[in-house]
Design a protein around this motif. Structure first.
Motif, PDB file in Angstrom:
ATOM      1  N   THR A  17       0.834  -1.208   0.000  1.00  0.00           N
ATOM      2  CA  THR A  17       0.000   0.000   0.000  1.00  0.00           C
ATOM      3  C   THR A  17       0.865   1.252   0.000  1.00  0.00           C
ATOM      4  OG1 THR A  17      -1.817  -1.122   1.123  1.00  0.00           O
ATOM      5  CG2 THR A  17      -1.774   1.277   1.257  1.00  0.00           C
ATOM      6  N   HIS A  20       2.107   1.746  -3.448  1.00  0.00           N
ATOM      7  CA  HIS A  20       1.087   2.276  -4.362  1.00  0.00           C
ATOM      8  C   HIS A  20       0.884   3.777  -4.149  1.00  0.00           C
ATOM      9  CE1 HIS A  20       0.126  -1.510  -6.097  1.00  0.00           C
ATOM     10  NE2 HIS A  20      -0.411  -2.046  -4.997  1.00  0.00           N
ATOM     11  N   ASN A  23       4.180   5.455  -5.619  1.00  0.00           N
ATOM     12  CA  ASN A  23       4.392   5.293  -7.055  1.00  0.00           C
ATOM     13  C   ASN A  23       3.145   5.571  -7.887  1.00  0.00           C
ATOM     14  OD1 ASN A  23       7.139   4.423  -6.812  1.00  0.00           O
ATOM     15  ND2 ASN A  23       6.386   2.434  -6.103  1.00  0.00           N
ATOM     16  N   GLU A  24       2.008   5.794  -7.191  1.00  0.00           N
ATOM     17  CA  GLU A  24       0.745   6.068  -7.877  1.00  0.00           C
ATOM     18  C   GLU A  24       0.413   4.972  -8.879  1.00  0.00           C
ATOM     19  OE1 GLU A  24       1.027   9.960  -9.527  1.00  0.00           O
ATOM     20  OE2 GLU A  24       1.237  10.934  -7.581  1.00  0.00           O
ATOM     21  N   THR A  25       0.659   3.722  -8.472  1.00  0.00           N
ATOM     22  CA  THR A  25       0.424   2.573  -9.346  1.00  0.00           C
ATOM     23  C   THR A  25      -0.967   1.974  -9.167  1.00  0.00           C
ATOM     24  OG1 THR A  25       1.605   1.271  -7.664  1.00  0.00           O
ATOM     25  CG2 THR A  25       2.839   1.940  -9.627  1.00  0.00           C
ATOM     26  N   ARG A  26      -1.707   2.393  -8.124  1.00  0.00           N
ATOM     27  CA  ARG A  26      -3.060   1.890  -7.907  1.00  0.00           C
ATOM     28  C   ARG A  26      -3.803   2.882  -7.025  1.00  0.00           C
ATOM     29  NH1 ARG A  26      -3.871  -3.355  -4.355  1.00  0.00           N
ATOM     30  NH2 ARG A  26      -4.094  -1.738  -2.765  1.00  0.00           N
ATOM     31  N   PRO A  27      -5.098   3.095  -7.284  1.00  0.00           N
ATOM     32  CA  PRO A  27      -5.854   4.009  -6.422  1.00  0.00           C
ATOM     33  C   PRO A  27      -5.857   3.525  -4.971  1.00  0.00           C
ATOM     34  CG  PRO A  27      -7.080   3.511  -8.431  1.00  0.00           C
ATOM     35  CD  PRO A  27      -5.919   2.575  -8.401  1.00  0.00           C
ATOM     36  N   VAL A  28      -5.732   4.476  -4.038  1.00  0.00           N
ATOM     37  CA  VAL A  28      -5.741   4.175  -2.606  1.00  0.00           C
ATOM     38  C   VAL A  28      -6.777   5.075  -1.951  1.00  0.00           C
ATOM     39  CG1 VAL A  28      -4.369   4.184  -0.479  1.00  0.00           C
ATOM     40  CG2 VAL A  28      -3.301   3.523  -2.643  1.00  0.00           C
ATOM     41  N   ARG A  33      -4.385   6.912   2.216  1.00  0.00           N
ATOM     42  CA  ARG A  33      -3.326   7.731   1.626  1.00  0.00           C
ATOM     43  C   ARG A  33      -2.853   8.781   2.620  1.00  0.00           C
ATOM     44  NH1 ARG A  33      -1.336   9.307  -3.277  1.00  0.00           N
ATOM     45  NH2 ARG A  33      -0.751  11.500  -3.463  1.00  0.00           N
ATOM     46  N   THR A  56       8.254   1.760 -12.414  1.00  0.00           N
ATOM     47  CA  THR A  56       7.221   2.436 -13.204  1.00  0.00           C
ATOM     48  C   THR A  56       7.665   2.812 -14.612  1.00  0.00           C
ATOM     49  OG1 THR A  56       7.894   4.631 -12.427  1.00  0.00           O
ATOM     50  CG2 THR A  56       6.304   3.430 -11.072  1.00  0.00           C
TER      51      THR A  56
END
Length: 348
Positions: A17, A20, A23-28, A33, A56
């Motif tokens: 988490t 993420h 790296n902004e690889t998945r919405p949190v 956040r 990324t």
């Protein structure tokens, strides 16, 4: 040394988490956040951007290639680019191509080898080698200030209309012999400003005289020589327009050397305003470009390209402003009359 595991433990989430969020690889979820960012701030954790780029394929960096960084116009553009990049979480790698096509091609390659996510470039007068390099490698790029043709993302100011406006203003003041000190051949800015000059003459019913158009090569020394040539013709101009701020300095030097006073002996108006233009005597009438807005718009356009690689290319033009001062021959505006002083202790 604080690790991502320490951040995850403090925030009460998994290491994945935290990754993420960083790296902004998945919405949190917003609350998760916020907890992660709070833990990062509390623990003083510094993210490893190199490791992030390996995950990324993005370095969160933008390459900026702009010549004449000492020029106030490009300095303000740089401020706009930097502010826009910083707001979006990008760092900036800056280089000066020196308006030399070979050097331009080299520095663009160096920026590419630094794995920048995209580039913002103010192209030279002969940019074909640089443009081909970027196109073949599909490097997201926005061209700045100077256009390189259709099919590219580009940002610039309006050029033709503002010069036409300057010619019209000088003609309204009674000038029929209006000279132009033009920029470096091959630049779109030069082509468009010359076009505006010729359109302005035509609109005012004035014939184009080739001897009143002189090339200043976008530099102070070139403009100094060009101004002397303009004033040596049998019927010299009574007003001169300079097509950028560096050339304005060169023109002023030439007029001083010739013993001519502005606007008593000759009117002067310029393209490009700068912070000290109103410190001259007389104060310079100028076209002001929205420099910082141009830089910020270039960043926005590049980020849009990174997000939507297949969208159609766009050319963005921003309007300019005529800053009316006195070098054109107009009278200094009267100072505003201060309001009458109020009585401190009015009688009841």
């Amino acid at each position: 040394m604080t690790t991502m595991t320490d951040v995850a433990r403090r925030a009460g989430v998994s290491v994945a988490t935290v990754s993420h969020v960083l790296n902004e690889t998945r919405p949190v979820r917003p609350d998760t956040r916020a907890a992660v960012l709070g833990a990062i701030d509390e623990l003083g954790y510094t993210h490893n951007t190199l490791a992030r780029s390996l995950v990324t394929s993005r370095t969160r960096s933008i390459g900026l290639a702009v010549s004449a960084i000492s020029n106030p116009y490009f300095t303000e553009i740089l401020q706009g680019v930097e502010a826009g990049a910083l707001e979006a979480g990008y760092s900036l790698l800056l280089t000066d191509p020196h308006d030399d096509p070979q050097h331009e091609r080299k520095v663009v390659q160096l920026l590419h080898e630094r794995r920048v996510d995209g580039m913002i470039v103010a192209p030279s007068a002969e940019p074909s080698a640089m443009v081909e390099y970027l196109a073949r490698r599909e490097v997201p790029t926005v061209f700045l200030d100077r256009l390189v043709g259709d099919g590219h993302d580009q940002v610039c100011a309006e050029n033709t209309g503002p010069v036409r406006q300057l010619v019209g203003h000088l003609a309204d003041l009674g000038h029929t012999r209006i000279g132009l000190v033009a920029g470096l051949p091959g630049l779109s800015t030069t082509t468009e400003r010359v076009q505006g000059y010729r359109e302005g003459l035509r609109a005012c019913g004035l014939a184009f005289a080739p001897e009143l158009l002189a090339g200043g090569h976008s530099a102070a020394q070139g403009a100094q020589d060009a101004t002397r040539r303009l004033l040596a013709v049998p019927q010299p101009p009574t007003a001169v327009i300079t097509a950028n701020n560096a050339m304005t300095i060169g023109a002023l030097r030439a007029l001083r050397e010739l013993g001519l006073e502005v606007p008593r002996d000759i009117a002067l108006a310029c393209f490009d305003d700068f912070s000290w233009a109103d410190l001259f005597t007389p104060r310079l009438t100028a076209i002001a470009q929205p420099s910082k807005d141009i830089g910020a718009a270039a960043v926005r356009l590049l980020l849009e390209r990174l997000t939507e690689p297949d969208r159609p290319p766009r050319t963005v033009r921003l309007p300019c402003t005529l800053v009316h001062r006195t070098s054109c021959g107009c009278a200094e505006p009267a100072p505003a009359t201060p309001p009458a002083a109020q009585e401190r202790n009015p009688t009841p």
